[in-house]
Design an enzyme around this catalytic site. Structure first.
Site, PDB file in Angstrom:
ATOM      1  CE  LYS A   1       7.214  -6.281  -4.201  1.00  0.00           C
ATOM      2  NZ  LYS A   1       7.561  -5.151  -3.317  1.00  0.00           N
TER       3      LYS A   1
ATOM      4  NE  ARG B   1      -3.198   6.134   0.204  1.00  0.00           N
ATOM      5  CZ  ARG B   1      -2.185   5.285   0.110  1.00  0.00           C
ATOM      6  NH1 ARG B   1      -2.154   4.199   0.822  1.00  0.00           N
ATOM      7  NH2 ARG B   1      -1.170   5.531  -0.699  1.00  0.00           N
TER       8      ARG B   1
HETATM    9  O1  C5P Z   1       0.827   3.646  -1.140  1.00  0.00           O
HETATM   10  P1  C5P Z   1       1.654   3.475   0.108  1.00  0.00           P
HETATM   11  O2  C5P Z   1       2.635   4.586   0.305  1.00  0.00           O
HETATM   12  O3  C5P Z   1       0.825   3.197   1.344  1.00  0.00           O
HETATM   13  O4  C5P Z   1       2.482   2.153  -0.168  1.00  0.00           O
HETATM   14  C1  C5P Z   1       3.120   1.509   0.872  1.00  0.00           C
HETATM   15  C2  C5P Z   1       3.982   0.392   0.391  1.00  0.00           C
HETATM   16  O5  C5P Z   1       3.218  -0.642  -0.178  1.00  0.00           O
HETATM   17  C3  C5P Z   1       5.016   0.801  -0.637  1.00  0.00           C
HETATM   18  O6  C5P Z   1       6.258   0.337  -0.129  1.00  0.00           O
HETATM   19  C4  C5P Z   1       4.641   0.089  -1.896  1.00  0.00           C
HETATM   20  O7  C5P Z   1       5.754  -0.440  -2.564  1.00  0.00           O
HETATM   21  C5  C5P Z   1       3.774  -1.040  -1.408  1.00  0.00           C
HETATM   22  N1  C5P Z   1       2.664  -1.284  -2.311  1.00  0.00           N
HETATM   23  C6  C5P Z   1       2.502  -2.507  -2.884  1.00  0.00           C
HETATM   24  N2  C5P Z   1       1.437  -2.773  -3.686  1.00  0.00           N
HETATM   25  C7  C5P Z   1       0.527  -1.836  -3.907  1.00  0.00           C
HETATM   26  C8  C5P Z   1       0.671  -0.593  -3.333  1.00  0.00           C
HETATM   27  C9  C5P Z   1       1.769  -0.333  -2.529  1.00  0.00           C
HETATM   28  O8  C5P Z   1       3.324  -3.394  -2.638  1.00  0.00           O
HETATM   29  N3  C5P Z   1      -0.509  -2.108  -4.688  1.00  0.00           N
END
Ligand code: C5P
Length: 231
Positions: free
Chosen positions: A62, A176
């Site tokens: 980013k 999810r």
């Molecule tokens: O929640 P999870 O572990 O699946 O998240 C996977 C990735 O997605 C993480 O690296 C997190 O930074 C990113 N993410 C995101 N925006 C979200 C949720 C998660 O960029 N709303």
């Protein structure tokens, strides 16, 4: 089973933890996201290791800085052989990023508004508008700047697809499977919903990486991707 469409987020604190998961998943995953934590721990060396293993890499750092710095940093990423990289969706940053990747196949994705932000956070930044308005503005600016796509919430992917057009690459974290623990995420959708809404890729972290059986969790997501594509 197609592996295309799944990006596994390697949110780990060391190369050895990340490597163990990559080895465990084997050919179930071919595309990995390296974010700030793993990058801070293991850097480009681990990115190059993934590439040597034949994996594709989404480098999710980013970028947001003065144009010259963004341009030069993106040029380094482009030389590495990564497939996707993220930059924040401000026009100056995005134009610099496009210059930096010139002549390389690196795809640049814009972060429009962080999905953890709500209207209060925007007000804190001095932007007196609704989140959807800023997302819309930044999607349009990203496409005008020549970016290849956008990272967005699965809950906004349908409208982002409409704005960004059919060729944009839309990548959605925050997914999810139905019934899987949402963790700290508040706004989630299933991988199937994300793809049916117009996403090209879903990013999945903890549902796979923290699962008792990561291979089974990856298979479940791949099945859902396949069902959404053929259904
Ligand atoms: O929640 P999870 O572990 O699946 O998240 C996977 C990735 O997605 C993480 O690296 C997190 O930074 C990113 N993410 C995101 N925006 C979200 C949720 C998660 O960029 N709303």
């Amino acid at each position: 089973m197609s592996r295309e469409g799944l990006i596994v987020a390697l949110d780990f604190d060391s190369a050895s933890h990340a490597r163990a998961l990559v080895e465990q998943l084997g050919d179930l995953a071919s595309f990995y996201k390296v974010g700030l934590e793993l990058y801070a721990a293991a850097g480009m060396e681990f990115v190059r290791e993934l590439l040597r293993r034949g994996k594709r890499v989404f480098l999710d750092l980013k970028f947001y800085d003065i144009g010259e710095t963004v341009k030069r940093a993106v040029a380094q990423v482009a030389h590495s052989g990564a497939t996707f990289a993220t930059v924040h969706g401000s026009s100056a940053v995005m134009h610099a990023a496009v210059e930096g990747r010139a002549g390389s196949p690196l795809k640049l994705l814009a972060v429009t508004v962080l999905t953890s932000f709500d209207e209060d956070d925007l007000r804190d930044l001095g932007y007196p508008c609704r989140v959807e308005e800023l997302v819309e503005l930044r999607v349009r600016k990203a496409m005008e700047a020549g970016l290849d796509g956008v990272v967005c919430s699965p809950l906004e992917v349908t409208s982002v697809r409409r704005l960004a057009g059919p060729r944009a690459i839309l990548v959605t974290p925050g997914v999810r499977s139905a019934g899987a623990a949402a963790g700290d995420q508040k706004r989630v959708a299933t991988p199937g919903d994300a793809l049916r809404g117009g996403a090209n890729y879903v990013v999945v972290g903890r549902q796979i990486t923290r699962a008792p059986d990561p291979r089974a969790a990856a298979r479940q997501i791949l099945n859902e991707i396949e069902a959404a594509r053929t259904g």
